[in-house]
Design an enzyme around this catalytic site. Structure first.
Site, PDB file in Angstrom:
ATOM      1  N   LYS A 280      62.130  42.993  60.274  1.00  9.13           N
ATOM      2  CA  LYS A 280      61.020  43.765  59.848  1.00  9.13           C
ATOM      3  C   LYS A 280      60.134  43.114  58.862  1.00  9.13           C
ATOM      4  CE  LYS A 280      64.159  45.938  56.504  1.00  9.13           C
ATOM      5  NZ  LYS A 280      65.471  46.947  56.350  1.00  9.13           N
TER       6      LYS A 280
ATOM      7  N   TYR B 178      42.042  38.204  30.985  1.00  9.27           N
ATOM      8  CA  TYR B 178      41.582  39.452  31.127  1.00  9.27           C
ATOM      9  C   TYR B 178      42.072  40.340  29.837  1.00  9.27           C
ATOM     10  CZ  TYR B 178      39.392  39.242  35.368  1.00  9.27           C
ATOM     11  OH  TYR B 178      38.524  38.863  36.652  1.00  9.27           O
TER      12      TYR B 178
END
Ligand SMILES: *Cc1c(COP(=O)(O)O)cnc(C)c1O
Length: 376
Positions: free
Chosen positions: A43, A264
């Site tokens: 999956k 940042y």
């Protein structure tokens, strides 16, 4: 094996190397350990490594049973493994039976409603493969209650027979924690169900289940994480071979003075003079932003010529800054490559640095990497 339309590696900031021989070797090891047939859980794009290459390599090695979450994933697996049994763990959504039939897929039926819908579809004469029955022994997520499963199993000509069940399964909630008492409870509850359906093959073990004491293997196992090199025995040595390696390129380096704020919002401040390098990968590549390393919170790291170099400040969209002060100067320079996953930076360590688990690191692996497949 490499996608034919892919430009060469210099066009990318980072390279993801996927070792398909290691994948196959991990699958063989788990099958040997279980002493029964091992399937493969593929999956989420085979936990990020690519469903087509993973299924192709495993099917070639003899894997006959694949598990995915969604029908769309099952259709991809079916294309490269035409003879395999492909189970859809998320089961049968209303009205989806025809799609299952058209692609020869097997739903994992987890409720009375799903059983009834599949059984009535079969009664129309549709050609379908056997389905699986999911019994929920702990998760409270998908599957029949054990009592409900037992009652249905005892009605010999009831809905279970009408649904054409070819596998009965349950899923562990805490198998990676060997001492969790839930494991023994689940093993006992599942044994009752399996005994009530003696003619139906059964499946219980996920990756860590292979390493639990006193857990029967039944006829089929369902490893995922360990196939891809994840450690099924956390805190103990990893018995699996690494499958995934991630390397990124340094774009530039600089020296900063004591007290310099970096990245940042200036969330990291240099303590003393430091040498920094900026590398070509960020959260848009699937590296979690929770790997950021600030003045108050530790985060992820990279290896430069084997030297651990902590991240500096916030992980940006396309870039991460690392502290290369302790790395050899000729390895910490423009154009050099650094390791984000590999060696001591295994999936568990990377997951820990980003306040998550190795599973999430794998399944988040970006679509923007140069992907290099070896073996298979
Ligand atoms: C994901 C999944 C697995 C595989 O689990 P791992 O821990 O990755 O081995 C097995 N069974 C079910 C039902 C799953 O959802």
């Amino acid at each position: 094996m490499m996608p034919a339309d892919q430009p060469d590696s210099a066009a990318f900031g980072a390279t993801l190397t996927i070792d398909l021989d290691a994948l196959v070797s991990n699958w063989r090891l788990l099958g040997k350990r279980a002493g029964t047939e091992a399937g493969a859980v593929v999956k989420a794009d085979a936990y990020g490594i690519g469903i087509e290459p993973a299924v192709t390599a495993l099917a070639k090695a003899g894997c006959k049973s694949f598990f995915v979450a969604h029908v769309s994933e099952a259709i991809r697996a079916r294309k490269v493994a035409p003879d395999a049994t492909v189970y859809v763990l998320n089961g049968l959504l209303p009205g989806a039976a025809e799609t299952f039939a058209a692609h020869g897929l097997s739903p994992v039926l987890g409720s009375h409603e799903e059983l009834l819908e599949w059984a009535s579809f079969r009664q129309t004469g549709a050609q379908v493969r056997p389905a699986a029955l999911h019994v929920d022994t702990a998760m409270n997520r998908l599957g029949l209650w054990p009592g409900e499963g037992l009652n249905l199993a005892r009605e010999r000509s009831g809905v279970i027979a009408a649904a054409g069940i070819g596998l009965v399964m349950s899923h562990f909630a805490s198998s990676e924690v060997e001492t969790d008492p839930a494991n023994a409870r689940q093993i006992a509850a599942f044994a009752e169900i399996a005994a009530a359906l003696p003619e139906v093959p059964a499946s219980l073990k996920n990756s860590s289940g292979h390493f639990l004491k006193d857990c029967p293997s039944y006829q089929l196992t369902r490893p995922g994480y360990a196939l891809y090199g994840g450690n099924p025995t956390p805190g103990q040595p990893n018995p699996m071979k690494p499958v995934v390696g991630l390397e990124a390129t340094i774009i530039q380096t600089r020296e900063v003075e004591d007290g310099t704020q970096v990245g940042y919002n200036g969330r990291w401040t240099a303590k003393g003079k430091r040498k920094l390098a900026t590398i070509c990968l960020g959260y848009a590549d699937g590296y979690p932003r929770n790997g950021s390393w600030t003045d108050t919170v530790t985060g992820g790291s990279a290896l430069v010529d084997g030297v651990s170099c902590p991240f500096v400040g916030s992980v940006s969209m396309d870039l991460i800054i690392i502290d290369v002060t302790d790395a050899p100067a000729d390895a910490a320079k423009r154009g050099a490559s650094v390791t984000l996953i590999g060696g001591p930076l295994d999936l568990e360590t990377v997951g820990g640095g980003a306040k998550t688990i190795g599973y999430e690191i794998l399944t988040s692996l970006g679509r923007r990497y140069h992907r290099r497949y070896i073996g298979g």
